[in-house]
Scaffold this motif. Structure first.
Motif, short mmCIF file in Angstrom:
data_model
loop_
_atom_site.label_atom_id
_atom_site.label_comp_id
_atom_site.label_asym_id
_atom_site.label_seq_id
_atom_site.Cartn_x
_atom_site.Cartn_y
_atom_site.Cartn_z
N THR A 2 -3.20 52.87 -29.49
CA THR A 2 -3.59 51.52 -29.09
C THR A 2 -3.75 50.64 -30.33
OG1 THR A 2 -4.76 52.38 -27.15
CG2 THR A 2 -5.28 50.14 -27.87
N TRP A 8 -2.26 43.54 -34.61
CA TRP A 8 -0.92 43.01 -34.36
C TRP A 8 -0.70 41.72 -35.14
CZ3 TRP A 8 3.04 45.51 -33.08
CH2 TRP A 8 3.05 46.48 -32.07
N THR A 47 7.92 57.41 -40.79
CA THR A 47 7.82 56.49 -39.65
C THR A 47 7.53 55.07 -40.13
OG1 THR A 47 7.00 58.28 -38.24
CG2 THR A 47 6.60 56.03 -37.49
N SER A 51 10.13 51.97 -39.52
CA SER A 51 9.73 50.71 -38.87
C SER A 51 10.03 49.52 -39.78
CB SER A 51 8.24 50.75 -38.53
OG SER A 51 7.95 51.82 -37.66
N TRP A 208 9.29 54.43 -34.68
CA TRP A 208 8.28 54.01 -33.71
C TRP A 208 8.80 52.68 -33.16
CZ3 TRP A 208 2.42 52.93 -35.13
CH2 TRP A 208 1.74 52.57 -33.96
N TRP A 209 9.47 52.75 -32.02
CA TRP A 209 10.26 51.63 -31.53
C TRP A 209 9.42 50.41 -31.21
CZ3 TRP A 209 15.22 51.15 -32.27
CH2 TRP A 209 16.01 52.30 -32.44
N THR A 210 8.27 50.60 -30.60
CA THR A 210 7.43 49.45 -30.24
C THR A 210 7.05 48.66 -31.49
OG1 THR A 210 6.53 50.63 -28.34
CG2 THR A 210 5.30 48.70 -29.13
N LEU A 211 6.56 49.37 -32.49
CA LEU A 211 6.17 48.72 -33.74
C LEU A 211 7.39 48.11 -34.43
CD1 LEU A 211 4.07 48.11 -35.93
CD2 LEU A 211 4.58 50.36 -36.93
N LEU A 213 10.33 47.11 -33.30
CA LEU A 213 10.94 45.95 -32.64
C LEU A 213 10.09 44.69 -32.77
CD1 LEU A 213 12.37 47.71 -29.45
CD2 LEU A 213 13.68 46.77 -31.38
N VAL A 214 8.77 44.86 -32.66
CA VAL A 214 7.89 43.69 -32.83
C VAL A 214 8.00 43.16 -34.26
CG1 VAL A 214 5.50 42.91 -32.90
CG2 VAL A 214 6.28 44.37 -31.02
#
Length: 262
Positions: A2, A8, A47, A51, A208-211, A213-214
């Protein structure tokens, strides 16, 4: 895992600044990678690098498109440079374990300082003039530029710091063109060299795709602002950015060599 809103915000801001720095002269990883590792101290370094690489490739590619549309370097050259860069950076990555970075750092520091001194004492280099209005592109320059791109791309695969700076200097010298024209070409080459490393990270399952891509979206926004900064500032801005990068990278690599930072 989380991630809070404030975290963020910090990551997005760092990715935007890194994108701006990469678009102007290169070296955005010096901004983003430490922030990622500071925010996620338990994160595997691979990782964090993956990213950052996804963000950097996205931002650099977007800056390359913007600069190429404006500067319009020869398309054929860009294709050749891109293919050569992708292959040679991959070869460099395969050879990384064969070269001692503790030996390479002092050499790169000396080269960077030499570049800085050259730019300081030759203020006309890379500036618009009658001599640079129409870049020369005869036979020997074609082969010399391909050789320079291959060598620098190999270096990027092995070690990396200062790749954009070395590309800009080499292309400016070989083609007798402006820093702005060389910067546009360098962004294309940098995109190609980074794609090889990104493919390795993805294949290894480190992304870590979420991180990623953002950060990529934020990096693209920063890179677009950086590209427009370059177009507005022209050769003079790139000249100052080159000198700033020489100082920052020389200090950074010296501290690494001394073991002060990792």
């Amino acid at each position: 895992m989380t991630i809070g809103l404030s975290t963020w915000a910090l990551l997005v801001a760092a990715a935007g600044v890194a994108g701006w720095v990469d678009a102007v002269i290169g070296g955005g990883g010096l901004v983003l990678i430490p922030v990622i590792l500071a925010v996620f101290p338990q994160l595997a370094p691979a990782t964090a690098l993956a990213s950052n690489k996804l963000a950097a490739v996205s931002g650099t590619a977007s800056a390359a498109v913007t600069l190429v549309r404006k500067v319009r370097p020869p398309t054929g050259e860009l294709v050749r440079f891109g293919l050569v860069a992708a292959v040679c950076s991959g070869v460099g990555a395969l050879c990384v374990s064969l070269l001692d970075k503790d030996v390479m750092r002092p050499v790169i520091i000396v080269l960077m300082l030499a570049v800085g001194l050259f730019v300081v004492f030759k203020p006309s280099f890379g500036s618009a003039s009658a001599d640079t209005a129409a870049p020369s592109r005869d036979g020997w320059r074609t082969w010399a530029s391909l050789g320079a791109v291959a060598l620098i791309a190999f270096y990027d695969g092995v070690f990396g710091p200062g790749t954009g700076m070395f590309l800009i200097m080499a292309l400016t010298a070989i083609f007798s063109q402006t820093f702005l024209q060389s910067a546009a070409m360098a962004k294309v080459v940098n995109t190609a060299t980074n794609l090889g490393a990104l493919a390795v990270f993805i294949a290894g399952g480190h992304m870590w795709w979420t991180l990623g891509l953002v950060l990529a979206v934020a990096n693209i926004i920063g890179a677009q602002l950086g590209a427009r900064t370059v177009l507005g500032g022209g050769a003079k801005l790139i000249r100052y950015a080159l000198l700033a990068l020489v100082v920052v990278m020389s200090v950074y690599l010296t501290l690494q060599q001394m073991g002060v930072i990792s």
